[in-house]
Write a protein that holds these residues in place. Sequence first.
Motif, short mmCIF file in Angstrom:
data_model
loop_
_atom_site.label_atom_id
_atom_site.label_comp_id
_atom_site.label_asym_id
_atom_site.label_seq_id
_atom_site.Cartn_x
_atom_site.Cartn_y
_atom_site.Cartn_z
N HIS A 1 -29.56 23.99 18.64
CA HIS A 1 -27.99 24.23 18.31
C HIS A 1 -27.06 24.15 17.24
N THR A 2 -26.72 25.01 16.44
CA THR A 2 -26.15 24.75 15.39
C THR A 2 -24.59 24.83 15.49
N TYR A 3 -24.00 23.75 14.85
CA TYR A 3 -22.52 23.56 14.85
C TYR A 3 -22.11 23.63 13.50
N ARG A 4 -20.95 24.55 13.30
CA ARG A 4 -20.42 24.33 11.96
C ARG A 4 -18.88 24.05 12.08
N ASP A 5 -18.51 23.55 11.02
CA ASP A 5 -17.01 23.26 10.69
C ASP A 5 -16.36 24.46 9.80
N ASN A 6 -15.14 24.33 9.58
CA ASN A 6 -14.38 25.25 8.78
C ASN A 6 -14.83 25.43 7.18
N TYR A 7 -15.41 24.10 6.94
CA TYR A 7 -16.21 23.88 5.78
C TYR A 7 -17.60 24.35 5.43
N PHE A 8 -18.10 24.82 6.78
CA PHE A 8 -19.50 25.42 6.72
C PHE A 8 -20.57 23.99 6.79
N SER A 9 -19.83 22.94 6.97
CA SER A 9 -20.90 21.81 7.26
C SER A 9 -21.80 21.95 8.65
N GLU A 10 -22.90 21.76 8.39
CA GLU A 10 -23.62 21.86 9.87
C GLU A 10 -24.23 20.75 10.45
N ASP A 11 -24.29 21.01 11.82
CA ASP A 11 -25.04 19.99 12.49
C ASP A 11 -25.94 20.75 13.42
N VAL A 12 -26.99 20.33 13.53
CA VAL A 12 -28.05 20.82 14.40
C VAL A 12 -28.46 19.95 15.58
N ILE A 13 -28.32 20.29 16.83
CA ILE A 13 -28.73 19.41 18.07
C ILE A 13 -29.96 20.18 18.47
N SER A 14 -31.22 19.48 18.58
CA SER A 14 -32.26 20.27 19.15
C SER A 14 -32.69 19.79 20.58
N GLN A 15 -33.33 20.68 21.25
CA GLN A 15 -33.50 20.21 22.78
C GLN A 15 -34.83 20.93 23.14
N LYS A 16 -35.34 20.31 24.21
CA LYS A 16 -36.75 20.85 24.38
C LYS A 16 -36.84 20.63 25.96
N GLY A 17 -37.73 21.14 26.47
CA GLY A 17 -37.78 21.13 28.06
C GLY A 17 -38.69 22.01 28.73
N ILE A 18 -39.38 21.60 29.66
CA ILE A 18 -40.20 22.32 30.58
C ILE A 18 -39.66 23.00 31.85
N ASP A 19 -39.68 24.40 31.73
CA ASP A 19 -38.96 25.02 32.82
C ASP A 19 -39.72 25.58 33.81
N CYS A 20 -40.55 24.68 34.58
CA CYS A 20 -41.67 24.85 35.30
C CYS A 20 -41.75 23.76 36.45
N PRO A 21 -41.61 24.06 37.52
CA PRO A 21 -41.48 22.69 38.62
C PRO A 21 -42.89 22.05 38.60
N VAL A 22 -43.93 22.83 38.47
CA VAL A 22 -45.24 22.14 38.60
C VAL A 22 -45.64 21.62 37.29
N CYS A 23 -45.51 22.07 35.86
CA CYS A 23 -45.82 21.69 34.81
C CYS A 23 -45.02 20.49 34.45
N LYS A 24 -43.76 20.40 34.63
CA LYS A 24 -42.76 19.38 34.57
C LYS A 24 -43.27 17.90 35.09
N GLU A 25 -44.17 18.23 36.26
CA GLU A 25 -44.53 17.03 36.90
C GLU A 25 -46.06 16.46 36.32
N THR A 26 -46.51 17.42 35.58
CA THR A 26 -48.03 17.03 35.23
C THR A 26 -48.05 17.10 33.65
N HIS A 27 -47.06 17.60 32.87
CA HIS A 27 -47.41 17.76 31.47
C HIS A 27 -46.06 17.02 30.64
N TYR A 28 -46.21 16.49 29.48
CA TYR A 28 -45.15 16.06 28.68
C TYR A 28 -45.31 17.12 27.45
#
Length: 209
Positions: free
Chosen positions: A29-56
Amino acid sequence: MANKMEHFKTEIREYRCACGNGNYTFKWHTYRDNYFSEDVISQKGIDCPVCKETHYIQDYSLVPKAVSDKTSEASNAVKDLCQIIKDYALEHYREPMFKYISSIPATRWHSLWHIGSPSIGTFRKDINATNGKEATFNRHLSGSYESTIYRIMVTLEKCNIEDLKLANWNDDLQVLIQKRNEVKELENGYLYKGQLLRDYTSYQDPKLS
Ligand SMILES: [Zn+2]
């Protein structure tokens, strides 16, 4: 006036999960202010009920939890012993170690301790600063890594200090390191890199906070 960061864009990459019925996703996720300074927030996740239990998620792959836990265990064993060795060595031999290392030329200190960063120019400047030698000594022994123990052992050797307890610990450490490397190697064989399903950019604000 406050310069507010606003959502600009979200880059999303979706991979097929290990069981094949879902996916795992990375978002930046990229965020910007009026001066085009940027912040990036990263996210990751497993969108599967099975693999969520068994994997990282590891890097861009999935790894079975049991395998990954074994690697963590082996890595922690190395780290714990490094800490014990370091504490003991500094408690008993800090003075002669510092006396020796601070008496040799900067280039020798730099190469003896296998210091990759900073380079020799900066290193020399660092030790020539006020209390620089002591600060440098402390800084390069501050972690509890294999490199820290290497520096300690090689310095003790130069000081002609023989300590059976340390020697035994160091032997044990080498065994643990080898074991850790083997487990790590094994883990690499279990990594599952899913097929890339989608790679796209969204301008919709995910309203994270
Ligand atoms: Zn799955």
